[in-house]
Design a protein around this motif. Structure first.
Motif, PDB file in Angstrom:
ATOM      1  N   GLN A 138       0.820  -1.208   0.000  1.00 33.29           N
ATOM      2  CA  GLN A 138       0.000   0.000   0.000  1.00 33.29           C
ATOM      3  C   GLN A 138       0.857   1.262   0.000  1.00 33.29           C
ATOM      4  OE1 GLN A 138      -2.470  -0.651   3.490  1.00 33.29           O
ATOM      5  NE2 GLN A 138      -4.301  -0.898   2.245  1.00 33.29           N
TER       6      GLN A 138
ATOM      7  N   LEU B 155      -7.040  -5.099   0.527  1.00 31.87           N
ATOM      8  CA  LEU B 155      -6.287  -3.847   0.675  1.00 31.87           C
ATOM      9  C   LEU B 155      -7.083  -2.655   0.150  1.00 31.87           C
ATOM     10  CD1 LEU B 155      -2.762  -5.131  -0.404  1.00 31.87           C
ATOM     11  CD2 LEU B 155      -3.503  -4.520   1.913  1.00 31.87           C
TER      12      LEU B 155
ATOM     13  N   ALA C  10      -8.371   0.417   2.387  1.00 39.44           N
ATOM     14  CA  ALA C  10      -8.049   1.789   2.002  1.00 39.44           C
ATOM     15  C   ALA C  10      -9.297   2.668   1.984  1.00 39.44           C
ATOM     16  CB  ALA C  10      -7.374   1.802   0.632  1.00 39.44           C
TER      17      ALA C  10
ATOM     18  N   LEU D  24      -4.263   3.470  -5.547  1.00 32.42           N
ATOM     19  CA  LEU D  24      -3.963   2.049  -5.348  1.00 32.42           C
ATOM     20  C   LEU D  24      -4.478   1.213  -6.520  1.00 32.42           C
ATOM     21  CD1 LEU D  24      -4.688   1.613  -1.534  1.00 32.42           C
ATOM     22  CD2 LEU D  24      -2.463   1.693  -2.654  1.00 32.42           C
TER      23      LEU D  24
ATOM     24  N   PRO E 243       1.364   0.736   7.158  1.00 27.48           N
ATOM     25  CA  PRO E 243       0.960   2.034   6.615  1.00 27.48           C
ATOM     26  C   PRO E 243       1.180   3.213   7.566  1.00 27.48           C
ATOM     27  CG  PRO E 243      -0.723   0.383   6.182  1.00 27.48           C
ATOM     28  CD  PRO E 243       0.240  -0.224   7.171  1.00 27.48           C
TER      29      PRO E 243
END
Length: 331
Positions: free
Chosen positions: A20, A46, A50, A67, A147
């Motif tokens: 990410q 993911l 997000a 992304l 992250p």
């Protein structure tokens, strides 16, 4: 400039988080696992994460779009790494799994691709044994959750090329994080320090000196309160290294071996280098900057207090309150 092509091998919790931040940093990231199906499933996870991070204000508003543009699930490890300039290995922390994965990566990746391992415990030199051209290999250890934790250990082994270290530092910079280069020793630095604290905390609880809840409270509200702003050496310099030396002497009355005065500390004290008040210590902070440092420190601590107030109690605090506070120490 062409978009940087990277691969993350291992699409689970840590690998996914690393993918990410690399993709948000602008790299084109191939995500690989033991099958394309698993990689695709984790890619969807993911993207879903997000979306929630954006809703919570933790990711930028365009994060999901970035992304989707920069992150893709590869059919295999070999296809993921075929054109990569950097590969991050993030498979489970078992030597045989890492060795098998690194063999596949080094066989299929370009000969000049830098390969990093996200291991937190395994010797980098031992991992390097299966890597072709081991000078391009090193540890690049992100912390959980990837992250949001801003520090990364960069760990070269004895034959890692200097340009490999620089390339790894550039990758860390791409993610917006800070790299610290450390030697390849057991535990590296992060876990060596983290487990030293936990070991002492566990002994305090075992000896009935304080409960786990009270230990956590003290760490969070005293020296742990300082650590987001200052590391242990800056804190020691501000306190006074002579004070630290006196405290070690006091601790030695009950724990002579466990709290033996570090030689590096005693050498500085003997040389009259007592920290910020003398203008020299572990860090070379001029005495005339002492007032500026104190002013920054005070603002930082007040800001941290306000942040904690704004966030409100954590679920740990809420559960402790519901259970009637800390229990009595064991023993």
């Amino acid at each position: 400039m062409a978009q940087r092509s990277v691969a993350v091998v291992g699409s689970g919790y840590m690998g996914g988080g690393i993918a990410q931040v690399l993709a948000l940093g602008g790299a084109r990231v191939a995500l690989a696992d033991i099958s394309q199906e698993i990689a695709e499933g984790n890619l969807e996870r993911l993207l879903g994460e997000a979306e929630q991070f954006v809703a919570d204000g933790l990711f930028p508003a365009d994060a999901v779009e970035r992304l989707r543009e920069n992150l893709w699930a590869a059919p295999s490890i070999e296809e993921a790494v075929a054109d990569a300039s950097y590969v991050e290995e993030a498979v489970p922390e078992k030597l045989e799994i890492k060795h098998a994965t690194l063999r596949r990566i080094s066989d299929a990746a370009p000969a000049d691709a830098v390969i990093g391992s996200n291991t937190s415990t395994i010797s980098i030199a031992q991992l390097a044994e299966v890597v072709e051209h081991p000078g391009r290999f090193l540890g690049v250890h992100f912390s959980n959750p990837a992250p949001f934790i801003p520090g990364v250990e960069v760990i070269p082994h004895e034959t890692t090329a200097p340009e490999t270290v620089e390339a790894a530092k550039e990758i860390v910079e791409l993610t917006g994080k800070k790299a610290a280069v450390v030697k390849d020793v057991t535990g590296f630095v992060l876990n060596r320090l983290q487990y030293a604290l936990f070991h002492e905390a566990a002994q305090v609880v075992e000896e009935g000196i304080a409960t786990a809840e009270d230990v956590d409270t003290l760490v969070r509200t005293t020296f742990g309160f300082r650590l987001p702003f200052f590391g242990p050496f800056a804190i020691a310099d501000m306190a006074g290294l002579d004070v630290y030396s006196f405290c070690y002497a006091s601790l030695q009355t009950s724990f002579p071996e466990r709290f033996a005065t570090p030689k590096v500390l005693q050498d500085l004290v003997d040389a009259g280098k007592l920290g910020t008040k003398s203008g020299a210590g572990f860090l070379q902070i001029p005495a005339e900057r002492s007032n500026d440092l104190v002013a920054y420190r005070n603002k930082a601590y007040v800001a941290m207090g306000r942040l904690l107030e704004d966030l409100g109690p954590s679920p740990v605090d809420e559960e402790t309150a519901q259970q009637g506070g800390a229990s009595a120490p064991a023993g």
